[in-house]
Motif scaffolding. Structure first.
Motif, PDB file in Angstrom:
ATOM      1  N   ILE A   7      75.353  23.714  -4.149  1.00  9.82           N
ATOM      2  CA  ILE A   7      74.428  23.909  -5.267  1.00  9.82           C
ATOM      3  C   ILE A   7      75.197  24.159  -6.555  1.00  9.82           C
ATOM      4  O   ILE A   7      76.127  24.963  -6.584  1.00  9.82           O
ATOM      5  CB  ILE A   7      73.486  25.096  -4.995  1.00  9.82           C
ATOM      6  CG1 ILE A   7      72.592  24.786  -3.787  1.00  9.82           C
ATOM      7  CG2 ILE A   7      72.626  25.407  -6.217  1.00  9.82           C
ATOM      8  CD1 ILE A   7      71.680  25.926  -3.396  1.00  9.82           C
ATOM      9  N   GLU A   8      74.830  23.441  -7.606  1.00  9.60           N
ATOM     10  CA  GLU A   8      75.412  23.676  -8.927  1.00  9.60           C
ATOM     11  C   GLU A   8      74.746  24.899  -9.539  1.00  9.60           C
ATOM     12  O   GLU A   8      73.521  24.938  -9.691  1.00  9.60           O
ATOM     13  CB  GLU A   8      75.190  22.462  -9.823  1.00  9.60           C
ATOM     14  CG  GLU A   8      75.820  22.579 -11.195  1.00  9.60           C
ATOM     15  CD  GLU A   8      77.336  22.441 -11.155  1.00  9.60           C
ATOM     16  OE1 GLU A   8      77.996  22.898 -12.100  1.00  9.60           O
ATOM     17  OE2 GLU A   8      77.860  21.879 -10.168  1.00  9.60           O
ATOM     18  N   GLY A  33      79.508  32.985  -6.994  1.00  4.24           N
ATOM     19  CA  GLY A  33      79.839  31.564  -6.929  1.00  4.24           C
ATOM     20  C   GLY A  33      79.627  30.748  -8.183  1.00  4.24           C
ATOM     21  O   GLY A  33      79.806  29.529  -8.169  1.00  4.24           O
ATOM     22  N   VAL A  34      79.273  31.377  -9.306  1.00  2.00           N
ATOM     23  CA  VAL A  34      79.120  30.636 -10.556  1.00  2.00           C
ATOM     24  C   VAL A  34      80.518  30.403 -11.141  1.00  2.00           C
ATOM     25  O   VAL A  34      81.289  31.355 -11.307  1.00  2.00           O
ATOM     26  CB  VAL A  34      78.259  31.408 -11.570  1.00  2.00           C
ATOM     27  CG1 VAL A  34      78.122  30.607 -12.866  1.00  2.00           C
ATOM     28  CG2 VAL A  34      76.884  31.709 -10.987  1.00  2.00           C
ATOM     29  N   HIS A  35      80.838  29.151 -11.454  1.00  2.00           N
ATOM     30  CA  HIS A  35      82.145  28.848 -12.038  1.00  2.00           C
ATOM     31  C   HIS A  35      82.199  29.366 -13.466  1.00  2.00           C
ATOM     32  O   HIS A  35      81.203  29.318 -14.203  1.00  2.00           O
ATOM     33  CB  HIS A  35      82.399  27.340 -12.024  1.00  2.00           C
ATOM     34  CG  HIS A  35      83.824  26.977 -12.306  1.00  2.00           C
ATOM     35  ND1 HIS A  35      84.312  26.847 -13.579  1.00  2.00           N
ATOM     36  CD2 HIS A  35      84.876  26.748 -11.461  1.00  2.00           C
ATOM     37  CE1 HIS A  35      85.595  26.525 -13.540  1.00  2.00           C
ATOM     38  NE2 HIS A  35      85.959  26.464 -12.246  1.00  2.00           N
ATOM     39  N   ALA A  59      68.558  22.952 -21.248  1.00  2.00           N
ATOM     40  CA  ALA A  59      68.621  21.518 -21.517  1.00  2.00           C
ATOM     41  C   ALA A  59      69.570  20.819 -20.544  1.00  2.00           C
ATOM     42  O   ALA A  59      69.418  19.629 -20.251  1.00  2.00           O
ATOM     43  CB  ALA A  59      69.076  21.275 -22.954  1.00  2.00           C
ATOM     44  N   GLN A  60      70.541  21.546 -20.044  1.00  2.00           N
ATOM     45  CA  GLN A  60      71.577  20.953 -19.192  1.00  2.00           C
ATOM     46  C   GLN A  60      71.246  21.025 -17.707  1.00  2.00           C
ATOM     47  O   GLN A  60      71.634  20.147 -16.942  1.00  2.00           O
ATOM     48  CB  GLN A  60      72.906  21.676 -19.443  1.00  2.00           C
ATOM     49  CG  GLN A  60      74.072  21.180 -18.600  1.00  2.00           C
ATOM     50  CD  GLN A  60      75.372  21.876 -18.966  1.00  2.00           C
ATOM     51  OE1 GLN A  60      75.628  22.186 -20.133  1.00  2.00           O
ATOM     52  NE2 GLN A  60      76.198  22.134 -17.968  1.00  2.00           N
ATOM     53  N   ILE A  61      70.509  22.048 -17.307  1.00  2.00           N
ATOM     54  CA  ILE A  61      70.262  22.273 -15.882  1.00  2.00           C
ATOM     55  C   ILE A  61      69.414  21.148 -15.288  1.00  2.00           C
ATOM     56  O   ILE A  61      68.523  20.611 -15.943  1.00  2.00           O
ATOM     57  CB  ILE A  61      69.590  23.653 -15.671  1.00  2.00           C
ATOM     58  CG1 ILE A  61      69.817  24.138 -14.251  1.00  2.00           C
ATOM     59  CG2 ILE A  61      68.112  23.623 -16.027  1.00  2.00           C
ATOM     60  CD1 ILE A  61      69.531  25.617 -14.058  1.00  2.00           C
ATOM     61  N   GLN A  62      69.751  20.763 -14.046  1.00  2.00           N
ATOM     62  CA  GLN A  62      69.114  19.621 -13.398  1.00  2.00           C
ATOM     63  C   GLN A  62      68.420  20.046 -12.108  1.00  2.00           C
ATOM     64  O   GLN A  62      68.712  21.108 -11.552  1.00  2.00           O
ATOM     65  CB  GLN A  62      70.181  18.565 -13.067  1.00  2.00           C
ATOM     66  CG  GLN A  62      70.907  18.013 -14.279  1.00  2.00           C
ATOM     67  CD  GLN A  62      69.990  17.193 -15.171  1.00  2.00           C
ATOM     68  OE1 GLN A  62      69.148  16.435 -14.668  1.00  2.00           O
ATOM     69  NE2 GLN A  62      70.148  17.339 -16.477  1.00  2.00           N
ATOM     70  N   PRO A  63      67.474  19.220 -11.620  1.00  2.00           N
ATOM     71  CA  PRO A  63      66.847  19.520 -10.326  1.00  2.00           C
ATOM     72  C   PRO A  63      67.905  19.704  -9.247  1.00  2.00           C
ATOM     73  O   PRO A  63      68.859  18.930  -9.153  1.00  2.00           O
ATOM     74  CB  PRO A  63      65.984  18.276 -10.062  1.00  2.00           C
ATOM     75  CG  PRO A  63      65.667  17.763 -11.429  1.00  2.00           C
ATOM     76  CD  PRO A  63      66.887  18.023 -12.248  1.00  2.00           C
ATOM     77  N   GLY A  64      67.745  20.743  -8.457  1.00  2.00           N
ATOM     78  CA  GLY A  64      68.717  21.069  -7.424  1.00  2.00           C
ATOM     79  C   GLY A  64      69.708  22.123  -7.860  1.00  2.00           C
ATOM     80  O   GLY A  64      70.409  22.704  -7.025  1.00  2.00           O
ATOM     81  N   GLY A  93      62.209  21.600  -9.425  1.00  2.00           N
ATOM     82  CA  GLY A  93      63.310  21.655  -8.477  1.00  2.00           C
ATOM     83  C   GLY A  93      64.516  22.429  -8.961  1.00  2.00           C
ATOM     84  O   GLY A  93      65.616  22.275  -8.423  1.00  2.00           O
ATOM     85  N   VAL A  94      64.328  23.266  -9.978  1.00  2.00           N
ATOM     86  CA  VAL A  94      65.398  24.134 -10.470  1.00  2.00           C
ATOM     87  C   VAL A  94      65.128  25.534  -9.935  1.00  2.00           C
ATOM     88  O   VAL A  94      64.041  26.072 -10.123  1.00  2.00           O
ATOM     89  CB  VAL A  94      65.453  24.146 -12.011  1.00  2.00           C
ATOM     90  CG1 VAL A  94      66.453  25.189 -12.506  1.00  2.00           C
ATOM     91  CG2 VAL A  94      65.840  22.771 -12.536  1.00  2.00           C
ATOM     92  N   TRP A  95      66.139  26.133  -9.293  1.00  2.00           N
ATOM     93  CA  TRP A  95      65.938  27.413  -8.628  1.00  2.00           C
ATOM     94  C   TRP A  95      66.458  28.557  -9.489  1.00  2.00           C
ATOM     95  O   TRP A  95      67.207  28.348 -10.446  1.00  2.00           O
ATOM     96  CB  TRP A  95      66.619  27.395  -7.262  1.00  2.00           C
ATOM     97  CG  TRP A  95      66.360  26.124  -6.537  1.00  2.00           C
ATOM     98  CD1 TRP A  95      67.263  25.225  -6.086  1.00  2.00           C
ATOM     99  CD2 TRP A  95      65.072  25.556  -6.236  1.00  2.00           C
ATOM    100  NE1 TRP A  95      66.652  24.142  -5.521  1.00  2.00           N
ATOM    101  CE2 TRP A  95      65.301  24.311  -5.591  1.00  2.00           C
ATOM    102  CE3 TRP A  95      63.763  25.972  -6.434  1.00  2.00           C
ATOM    103  CZ2 TRP A  95      64.274  23.502  -5.146  1.00  2.00           C
ATOM    104  CZ3 TRP A  95      62.732  25.159  -6.006  1.00  2.00           C
ATOM    105  CH2 TRP A  95      62.982  23.949  -5.367  1.00  2.00           C
ATOM    106  N   PHE A  96      66.036  29.753  -9.131  1.00  2.00           N
ATOM    107  CA  PHE A  96      66.348  30.923  -9.944  1.00  2.00           C
ATOM    108  C   PHE A  96      66.881  32.044  -9.061  1.00  2.00           C
ATOM    109  O   PHE A  96      66.308  32.350  -8.011  1.00  2.00           O
ATOM    110  CB  PHE A  96      65.081  31.389 -10.672  1.00  2.00           C
ATOM    111  CG  PHE A  96      65.299  32.544 -11.593  1.00  2.00           C
ATOM    112  CD1 PHE A  96      65.720  32.341 -12.902  1.00  2.00           C
ATOM    113  CD2 PHE A  96      65.100  33.844 -11.149  1.00  2.00           C
ATOM    114  CE1 PHE A  96      65.933  33.416 -13.744  1.00  2.00           C
ATOM    115  CE2 PHE A  96      65.296  34.919 -11.999  1.00  2.00           C
ATOM    116  CZ  PHE A  96      65.718  34.701 -13.295  1.00  2.00           C
ATOM    117  N   THR A  97      67.965  32.674  -9.527  1.00  2.00           N
ATOM    118  CA  THR A  97      68.551  33.801  -8.805  1.00  2.00           C
ATOM    119  C   THR A  97      68.811  34.949  -9.776  1.00  2.00           C
ATOM    120  O   THR A  97      69.417  34.743 -10.829  1.00  2.00           O
ATOM    121  CB  THR A  97      69.882  33.412  -8.127  1.00  2.00           C
ATOM    122  OG1 THR A  97      69.635  32.439  -7.119  1.00  2.00           O
ATOM    123  CG2 THR A  97      70.538  34.627  -7.487  1.00  2.00           C
TER     124      THR A  97
END
Length: 206
Positions: A7-8, A33-35, A59-64, A93-97
Motif C-alpha cells: 500500500i502506498e 511505514g510512511v516513507h 490531489a496526489q493520493i490515488q485509489p488504493g 478507494g482511498v483509505w484512512f489511518t
C-alpha cells in the motif's frame, strides 16, 4: 498498526505553533511505514487557515493509497467535514489511518470502521433535520415564520403606503419597515393597488 508494503502511504503533519516540534509526528508516521518523501507538512495555527500541503496530498493520493495522520485533529477539519472527507475518499478507494485513535479503514478489516463513519454522517444529517424542524415548529408557535422579512403585515403596509404617498425615498421606507429594498420593490405594485383601492372605498363619490 504498520502499513502493508503493498500500500502506498501518504502521511500528513500539521503543526499548530512554531514552538511545536514536527519530529514527534514525523517519527510516528515513518514508524508505521510512511516513507519520509511522502510526508506532507502544514504550519497552520488557525483551524480555518489554508493548508497547501493537505491540498497537494489530496490531489496526489490515488485509489488504493492510504492517508496516514498522527491524530484525527491534525487534519484540522470540523468533525462533520472530517467524517465527510473520510467517507468521500473511502468511496473512491482511498483509505484512512489515524495512529493515536487506532483508526484504519483499509479493507477488509477496515470496512466496519468505514461503515461507522457512514453511520455517524447519517446520524448527524438526521439530527440536523430534526433540530431544524423543531426550531421551525417553535417559531410558528410564537407566530414567527421562516424566510425573509415581508411587507405583508397590516402595520408595515400602512407605514409603507403613508411614506410612499409622502414621497419618501424607497431605501428609507425599506429601512423603516425592516425589509430589504428588493423585497419592497417586489411589493410596490401591490402597495400602490391597495392604496388606490383604499382611497376608492373612502371616496364619498362612490
Amino acid at each position: 498498526m504498520p502499513i502493508a508494503d503493498s500500500i502506498e502511504a501518504l502521511g500528513y503533519i500539521r503543526i499548530l505553533s512554531s514552538a511545536h516540534d514536527p519530529q514527534l509526528q514525523f517519527a510516528a508516521l515513518t514508524a508505521v511505514g510512511v516513507h519520509a518523501s511522502q510526508v506532507f507538512t502544514d504550519y497552520t495555527p488557525a483551524t480555518g487557515a489554508q493548508r497547501p500541503a493537505l491540498t497537494r496530498l489530496l490531489a496526489q493520493i490515488q485509489p488504493g493509497d492510504t492517508l496516514v495522520t498522527w491524530r484525527l485533529d491534525r487534519i484540522g477539519q470540523s468533525p462533520s467535514r472530517l467524517i465527510r472527507l473520510i467517507i468521500d475518499r473511502g468511496v473512491k478507494g482511498v483509505w484512512f489511518t489515524s495512529i493515536t485513535e487506532a483508526i484504519d479503514t483499509t479493507p477488509p478489516e477496515g470496512h466496519p470502521q468505514l461503515r461507522m463513519f457512514v453511520a455517524l454522517a447519517a446520524c448527524e444529517h438526521h439530527l440536523r433535520c430534526e433540530y431544524t424542524a423543531v426550531g421551525l415548529a417553535a417559531a410558528r408557535a410564537q407566530g414567527r415564520t421562516g424566510g425573509r422579512p415581508t411587507v405583508r403585515t397590516a402595520k408595515k403596509r400602512a407605514i409603507a403606503r403613508h411614506m410612499l404617498a409622502a414621497g419618501k425615498p424607497k431605501a428609507v421606507i425599506a429601512t423603516a419597515i425592516g425589509v430589504s429594498r428588493s423585497t419592497l420593490y417586489a411589493h410596490l405594485h401591490d402597495l400602490g393597488t391597495e392604496s388606490r383601492e383604499s382611497r376608492g372605498r373612502n371616496d364619498p363619490a362612490n
